[in-house]
Design a protein around this motif. Sequence first.
Motif, PDB file in Angstrom:
ATOM      1  N   LEU A 183       0.870  -1.170   0.000  1.00 42.61           N
ATOM      2  CA  LEU A 183       0.000   0.000   0.000  1.00 42.61           C
ATOM      3  C   LEU A 183       0.911   1.224   0.000  1.00 42.61           C
ATOM      4  CD1 LEU A 183      -2.623  -0.992   2.742  1.00 42.61           C
ATOM      5  CD2 LEU A 183      -2.732  -1.369   0.260  1.00 42.61           C
ATOM      6  N   THR A 184       0.525   2.252  -0.718  1.00 46.66           N
ATOM      7  CA  THR A 184       1.356   3.449  -0.766  1.00 46.66           C
ATOM      8  C   THR A 184       0.532   4.713  -0.894  1.00 46.66           C
ATOM      9  OG1 THR A 184       3.233   4.544  -1.898  1.00 46.66           O
ATOM     10  CG2 THR A 184       1.678   3.319  -3.288  1.00 46.66           C
ATOM     11  N   LEU A 185       0.990   5.789  -0.278  1.00 45.80           N
ATOM     12  CA  LEU A 185       0.373   7.092  -0.498  1.00 45.80           C
ATOM     13  C   LEU A 185       0.678   7.506  -1.939  1.00 45.80           C
ATOM     14  CD1 LEU A 185       1.323   9.039   2.779  1.00 45.80           C
ATOM     15  CD2 LEU A 185      -0.688   7.610   2.326  1.00 45.80           C
ATOM     16  N   THR A 186      -0.198   8.277  -2.517  1.00 46.91           N
ATOM     17  CA  THR A 186      -0.032   8.716  -3.901  1.00 46.91           C
ATOM     18  C   THR A 186       0.665  10.075  -3.971  1.00 46.91           C
ATOM     19  OG1 THR A 186      -2.145   9.856  -3.827  1.00 46.91           O
ATOM     20  CG2 THR A 186      -2.179   7.554  -4.593  1.00 46.91           C
ATOM     21  N   TYR A 187       1.009  10.513  -5.190  1.00 45.51           N
ATOM     22  CA  TYR A 187       1.649  11.817  -5.359  1.00 45.51           C
ATOM     23  C   TYR A 187       0.760  12.933  -4.813  1.00 45.51           C
ATOM     24  CZ  TYR A 187       4.884   9.447  -8.532  1.00 45.51           C
ATOM     25  OH  TYR A 187       5.812   8.586  -9.052  1.00 45.51           O
ATOM     26  N   LEU A 188      -0.574  12.777  -4.948  1.00 46.26           N
ATOM     27  CA  LEU A 188      -1.476  13.818  -4.458  1.00 46.26           C
ATOM     28  C   LEU A 188      -1.188  14.112  -2.989  1.00 46.26           C
ATOM     29  CD1 LEU A 188      -5.323  13.993  -4.998  1.00 46.26           C
ATOM     30  CD2 LEU A 188      -4.374  14.241  -2.726  1.00 46.26           C
ATOM     31  N   VAL A 189      -1.023  13.051  -2.190  1.00 46.16           N
ATOM     32  CA  VAL A 189      -0.756  13.222  -0.753  1.00 46.16           C
ATOM     33  C   VAL A 189       0.705  13.632  -0.537  1.00 46.16           C
ATOM     34  CG1 VAL A 189      -0.732  12.086   1.496  1.00 46.16           C
ATOM     35  CG2 VAL A 189      -2.494  11.481  -0.185  1.00 46.16           C
ATOM     36  N   LEU A 190       1.598  12.952  -1.224  1.00 42.89           N
ATOM     37  CA  LEU A 190       3.026  13.218  -1.007  1.00 42.89           C
ATOM     38  C   LEU A 190       3.379  14.663  -1.349  1.00 42.89           C
ATOM     39  CD1 LEU A 190       4.519   9.895  -2.448  1.00 42.89           C
ATOM     40  CD2 LEU A 190       4.154  10.481  -0.044  1.00 42.89           C
ATOM     41  N   ASN A 191       2.707  15.237  -2.342  1.00 40.63           N
ATOM     42  CA  ASN A 191       3.021  16.610  -2.761  1.00 40.63           C
ATOM     43  C   ASN A 191       2.193  17.664  -2.053  1.00 40.63           C
ATOM     44  OD1 ASN A 191       5.113  15.915  -4.496  1.00 40.63           O
ATOM     45  ND2 ASN A 191       3.717  15.512  -6.192  1.00 40.63           N
ATOM     46  N   SER A 192       1.400  17.236  -1.072  1.00 43.59           N
ATOM     47  CA  SER A 192       0.587  18.189  -0.301  1.00 43.59           C
ATOM     48  C   SER A 192       1.230  18.560   1.033  1.00 43.59           C
ATOM     49  CB  SER A 192      -0.797  17.587  -0.013  1.00 43.59           C
ATOM     50  OG  SER A 192      -1.482  17.306  -1.205  1.00 43.59           O
ATOM     51  N   ALA A 193       2.355  17.928   1.354  1.00 45.27           N
ATOM     52  CA  ALA A 193       2.964  18.116   2.689  1.00 45.27           C
ATOM     53  C   ALA A 193       3.580  19.502   2.858  1.00 45.27           C
ATOM     54  CB  ALA A 193       4.031  17.052   2.913  1.00 45.27           C
ATOM     55  N   ARG A 194       3.638  19.962   4.120  1.00 44.98           N
ATOM     56  CA  ARG A 194       4.306  21.224   4.436  1.00 44.98           C
ATOM     57  C   ARG A 194       5.822  21.047   4.330  1.00 44.98           C
ATOM     58  NH1 ARG A 194       0.035  21.203   8.249  1.00 44.98           N
ATOM     59  NH2 ARG A 194      -1.496  22.790   7.728  1.00 44.98           N
ATOM     60  N   HIS A 195       6.309  19.900   4.759  1.00 42.18           N
ATOM     61  CA  HIS A 195       7.736  19.608   4.663  1.00 42.18           C
ATOM     62  C   HIS A 195       7.923  18.173   4.170  1.00 42.18           C
ATOM     63  CE1 HIS A 195       8.797  23.246   6.910  1.00 42.18           C
ATOM     64  NE2 HIS A 195       7.796  22.937   7.730  1.00 42.18           N
ATOM     65  N   THR A 196       8.781  17.989   3.192  1.00 45.52           N
ATOM     66  CA  THR A 196       9.126  16.667   2.696  1.00 45.52           C
ATOM     67  C   THR A 196      10.633  16.500   2.826  1.00 45.52           C
ATOM     68  OG1 THR A 196       7.305  16.782   1.119  1.00 45.52           O
ATOM     69  CG2 THR A 196       8.992  15.106   0.717  1.00 45.52           C
ATOM     70  N   LEU A 197      11.044  15.369   3.402  1.00 43.58           N
ATOM     71  CA  LEU A 197      12.463  15.160   3.683  1.00 43.58           C
ATOM     72  C   LEU A 197      12.906  13.833   3.103  1.00 43.58           C
ATOM     73  CD1 LEU A 197      15.072  15.944   5.215  1.00 43.58           C
ATOM     74  CD2 LEU A 197      14.045  14.992   7.288  1.00 43.58           C
ATOM     75  N   PHE A 198      13.801  13.897   2.082  1.00 45.13           N
ATOM     76  CA  PHE A 198      14.421  12.683   1.553  1.00 45.13           C
ATOM     77  C   PHE A 198      15.653  12.384   2.406  1.00 45.13           C
ATOM     78  CE2 PHE A 198      12.407  11.238  -2.241  1.00 45.13           C
ATOM     79  CZ  PHE A 198      11.979  12.315  -2.999  1.00 45.13           C
ATOM     80  N   LEU A 199      15.733  11.158   2.934  1.00 48.83           N
ATOM     81  CA  LEU A 199      16.923  10.704   3.661  1.00 48.83           C
ATOM     82  C   LEU A 199      17.620   9.712   2.752  1.00 48.83           C
ATOM     83  CD1 LEU A 199      15.220  11.511   6.370  1.00 48.83           C
ATOM     84  CD2 LEU A 199      16.733   9.869   7.431  1.00 48.83           C
ATOM     85  N   VAL A 200      18.869  10.023   2.361  1.00 53.97           N
ATOM     86  CA  VAL A 200      19.559   9.137   1.436  1.00 53.97           C
ATOM     87  C   VAL A 200      20.992   8.926   1.899  1.00 53.97           C
ATOM     88  CG1 VAL A 200      20.024   8.623  -0.987  1.00 53.97           C
ATOM     89  CG2 VAL A 200      18.201  10.225  -0.398  1.00 53.97           C
ATOM     90  N   SER A 201      21.380   7.654   1.990  1.00 50.76           N
ATOM     91  CA  SER A 201      22.696   7.315   2.533  1.00 50.76           C
ATOM     92  C   SER A 201      23.431   6.319   1.656  1.00 50.76           C
ATOM     93  CB  SER A 201      22.523   6.697   3.934  1.00 50.76           C
ATOM     94  OG  SER A 201      23.762   6.252   4.438  1.00 50.76           O
ATOM     95  N   GLY A 202      24.742   6.516   1.490  1.00 49.68           N
ATOM     96  CA  GLY A 202      25.589   5.492   0.891  1.00 49.68           C
ATOM     97  C   GLY A 202      25.941   5.708  -0.574  1.00 49.68           C
ATOM     98  N   LYS A 203      27.159   5.239  -0.892  1.00 47.63           N
ATOM     99  CA  LYS A 203      27.708   5.384  -2.256  1.00 47.63           C
ATOM    100  C   LYS A 203      26.822   4.699  -3.288  1.00 47.63           C
ATOM    101  CE  LYS A 203      32.744   6.124  -2.415  1.00 47.63           C
ATOM    102  NZ  LYS A 203      32.484   7.362  -3.203  1.00 47.63           N
ATOM    103  N   ASP A 204      26.146   3.630  -2.878  1.00 46.86           N
ATOM    104  CA  ASP A 204      25.335   2.906  -3.868  1.00 46.86           C
ATOM    105  C   ASP A 204      24.137   3.726  -4.347  1.00 46.86           C
ATOM    106  OD1 ASP A 204      23.140   0.800  -1.841  1.00 46.86           O
ATOM    107  OD2 ASP A 204      24.023   2.800  -1.456  1.00 46.86           O
ATOM    108  N   LYS A 205      23.863   4.837  -3.682  1.00 39.66           N
ATOM    109  CA  LYS A 205      22.763   5.716  -4.117  1.00 39.66           C
ATOM    110  C   LYS A 205      23.299   6.960  -4.857  1.00 39.66           C
ATOM    111  CE  LYS A 205      19.313   3.455  -1.994  1.00 39.66           C
ATOM    112  NZ  LYS A 205      18.773   3.819  -0.681  1.00 39.66           N
ATOM    113  N   ALA A 206      24.617   7.079  -4.980  1.00 42.81           N
ATOM    114  CA  ALA A 206      25.208   8.305  -5.551  1.00 42.81           C
ATOM    115  C   ALA A 206      24.736   8.561  -6.980  1.00 42.81           C
ATOM    116  CB  ALA A 206      26.728   8.223  -5.494  1.00 42.81           C
ATOM    117  N   LEU A 207      24.670   7.499  -7.792  1.00 44.75           N
ATOM    118  CA  LEU A 207      24.294   7.701  -9.206  1.00 44.75           C
ATOM    119  C   LEU A 207      22.848   8.163  -9.334  1.00 44.75           C
ATOM    120  CD1 LEU A 207      25.207   7.624 -12.099  1.00 44.75           C
ATOM    121  CD2 LEU A 207      24.556   5.182 -12.200  1.00 44.75           C
ATOM    122  N   ILE A 208      21.940   7.530  -8.596  1.00 40.54           N
ATOM    123  CA  ILE A 208      20.542   7.944  -8.708  1.00 40.54           C
ATOM    124  C   ILE A 208      20.353   9.353  -8.132  1.00 40.54           C
ATOM    125  CG2 ILE A 208      19.779   6.857  -6.542  1.00 40.54           C
ATOM    126  CD1 ILE A 208      17.781   7.143  -9.872  1.00 40.54           C
TER     127      ILE A 208
END
Length: 245
Positions: A183-208
């Motif tokens: 189950l997942t929230l949709t873009y409608l909900v995700l883009n309605s937030a007051r603050h959105t925080l991406f947490l991203v860690s590690g070299k394996d995520k560097a390219l993306i």
Amino acid sequence: MSDNIQRIIVSNSNQLAEKGAEMFCEIAKKSISDRGRFVVAVSGGSTPRAMHERLSQDPYISDAFWQNTHIFWVDERMVDVDHPDSNFGTARKDLLEKIPIPVNHIYPMPVMTHPEDGAELYQTTLKTFFQGIGSDDPVFDLILLGIGKDGHTASLFPEQAFTYPDQSWVISVKGGNPNVFRLTLTYLVLNSARHTLFLVSGKDKALIVQTLLENSTIDLPAKNIKPLNGTLTWLLDQGAASLLF
Ligand code: 6PG
């Protein structure tokens, strides 16, 4: 970079957890002083675990803000809550069973039902909650997101070129790793937030990370996170940011 988007780069995954917990607490206190409550949605996966554990320690564990905090999920794998792949089960172990939050302020996604019924049920839970606080729109104070190496976020995957009713708040999908119904929230909900925080860690995520932050034409789910009236923060450790310099 438009002025509602910021990048914060810290040295390592411990610092990422530390800074994430600090920002969580700051937004919680501001939301409670402005509106009397803090409404947050958390993601699953491995990256947020250290931040959840940090929030279950001093000074955060004894902080009063938990009393006015409401915790929802961005997405969930439809497995039993005691299964190691359960996002709720993992957060319960890392954070929820340690903090003084009222039990009825915790809103796990319904997993022991048919996927579409689960999506409907959680959408009703969200609508009832937000109408209860006088809003017809799903405006979270904070939404915490991760990204996959394929550019997915929440449980919105690149390979799923499906359409769903625009006004949906929650949908069911099958995919990801583990490859299960989710189950997942949709873009409608995700883009309605007051603050959105991406947490991203590690070299394996560097390219993306480089692709998402430096390629303006790429069409990947994480690129579709564009807050309508909110802020977007990329909180990265050195490894994840290593191709940005
Ligand atoms: C999920 C997550 C998912 C996650 C990314 C990153 O339930 O699978 O919500 O979107 O954030 O897959 O996962 P890692 O943090 O483990 O790299």
